[in-house]
Design an enzyme around this catalytic site. Structure first.
Site, mmCIF file in Angstrom:
data_model
loop_
_atom_site.group_PDB
_atom_site.id
_atom_site.type_symbol
_atom_site.label_atom_id
_atom_site.label_comp_id
_atom_site.label_asym_id
_atom_site.label_seq_id
_atom_site.Cartn_x
_atom_site.Cartn_y
_atom_site.Cartn_z
ATOM 1 N N SER A 38 1.714 2.129 -10.559
ATOM 2 C CA SER A 38 2.688 2.400 -9.515
ATOM 3 C C SER A 38 3.137 3.844 -9.657
ATOM 4 C CB SER A 38 3.879 1.438 -9.615
ATOM 5 O OG SER A 38 4.730 1.585 -8.488
ATOM 6 N N ARG A 39 4.023 4.284 -8.765
ATOM 7 C CA ARG A 39 4.441 5.678 -8.799
ATOM 8 C C ARG A 39 5.427 5.962 -9.924
ATOM 9 N NH1 ARG A 39 6.042 5.908 -2.590
ATOM 10 N NH2 ARG A 39 6.566 3.765 -3.173
ATOM 11 N N LEU A 76 -2.586 -0.234 -0.922
ATOM 12 C CA LEU A 76 -1.626 0.803 -0.557
ATOM 13 C C LEU A 76 -1.391 0.826 0.957
ATOM 14 C CD1 LEU A 76 -3.061 3.638 -2.823
ATOM 15 C CD2 LEU A 76 -0.892 2.440 -3.167
ATOM 16 N N LYS A 99 -7.929 -4.069 4.180
ATOM 17 C CA LYS A 99 -8.104 -3.673 5.576
ATOM 18 C C LYS A 99 -6.810 -3.037 6.082
ATOM 19 C CE LYS A 99 -5.115 -6.588 7.078
ATOM 20 N NZ LYS A 99 -3.913 -6.095 7.786
#
Length: 349
Positions: A38-39, A76, A99
């Site tokens: 994760s960030r 994401l 998708k």
């Protein structure tokens, strides 16, 4: 033959769909979720603890540098798919990308080109394509069960907003943000378009669409007509401001198929519906096929793992051509809806 060793997958991002993916593949002998990124380290660590993932990384790049990771799953926001799929390919990781694979055909083609250049596999994740229901559908079409496909109608919608755009769920959901690829077309419409591409087997030649936009600028509902080189015609519908529905009708000159093209088995059910009419005459009855159902995330992930371990012929989902054609078609539909005109797509090579 015994199953191959589990494919060690890392997840880029801690989105809700990543939680569903983890639940789906839990206990699979073919797939091991070995890390998440994760960030921030705190968010990655919390997600890893919640989903029983052994390693957490505080950045996406750190996961790509992890030598234990063989492949990545990308859940994401839509606008980040191309960037991180290409970075993953450059790092030598295989890619299972949610998708829509990209926002537009040029991005999609660049992703597949990068995968080829670095000797890795890239595929687009559609859980419904791994379901026995869709595998049977593909087989029926290939066998000529309905003759030559002439018309297709596919629609998918759900009640995320009211018809006037009032948000009924999370007002911070990325589907409401046009800058991150939000809107009904790139969410539900991706499914409708991919089903149409399966049924027709070709890229549309031209499209015309209308849509209704919500207060944030994203499309709430879109309807499109698609014309194909073979002469087939399709109608696409998608919405995030309707009652939940998901259905498609594929009509050939010799029969009809009806499908719900479901991602997963309904709660408490072991099958997904598939109806087939074999014959052109009105009195010919529909046959109700009994098709088993499973968790689509697990089915697609195991198909992905078999492809990596045993070869491309083991992948049951979208081909590169299907993914690129769908991306091009969605891009053309969005343009048509904005400009209220027919849009011609580039011809397939």
């Amino acid at each position: 033959m015994s199953d191959p060793a589990p494919l060690r997958i890392g997840i880029l991002g801690a989105a809700n769909i990543a939680r569903a993916f983890c639940r789906g593949v839990a206990g699979s002998p073919l797939v091991e979720v070995a890390a998440v990124a994760s960030r921030t380290p705190d968010k990655a660590g919390a997600f890893a603890a919640e989903c029983a993932i052994p390693r957490a990384h505080g950045s996406y790049q750190a996961l790509l540098a992890d030598p234990e990771i063989e492949a990545v799953y990308i859940p994401l926001p839509n606008h980040l798919h191309a960037e991180w799929a290409i970075r993953a390919a450059e790092a030598g990781k295989h890619v299972l990308c949610e998708k829509p694979v990209a926002i537009g055909g040029a991005e999609a083609q660049a992703m597949f080109d990068a995968a080829r250049a670095h000797g890795v596999q890239l595929v687009e994740a559609y859980p419904y394509m791994a379901q026995p229901q869709t595998l049977r559908l593909r087989a029926l079409i290939a066998q000529g069960a309905v003759g030559r496909v002439q018309m297709v109608s596919a629609s998918f919608g759900f009640a995320f907003c009211a018809p006037d755009g009032t948000v009924l769920r999370d007002p911070d959901d990325i589907r409401l943000d046009p800058a991150r690829g939000g809107g009904a077309l790139l969410d539900a419409g991706t499914y409708s378009m991919s089903l149409i591409r399966i049924a027709t087997g070709e890229r549309p030649a031209r499209v015309h669409a209308v849509g209704r936009t919500g207060p944030s600028g994203v499309d709430l509902t879109v309807a499109a007509t698609l014309c194909f080189p073979s002469g087939a015609i399709a109608q696409l519908g998608c919405s995030m401001a309707t009652a939940g529905h998901r259905h498609a009708t594929i009509t050939g000159d010799l029969g009809v198929i009806e499908t719900s093209y479901g991602n997963h088995a309904p709660q408490g059910a072991a099958t997904l519906p598939l109806r087939v009419k074999r014959g052109a005459a009105n009195p010919v009855p529909f046959e109700e096929l009994t098709v088993p159902a499973t968790d689509g995330f697990r089915a697609e992930a195991e198909s992905f793992a078999r492809m990596i371990r045993l070869g491309p012929q083991h992948w049951s989902g979208a081909s590169e051509a299907e993914s690129v054609d769908v991306a091009l078609a969605l891009e053309a539909i969005a343009l048509s809806a904005r400009e209220d005109r027919w849009v011609t797509l580039p011809s397939a090579e």
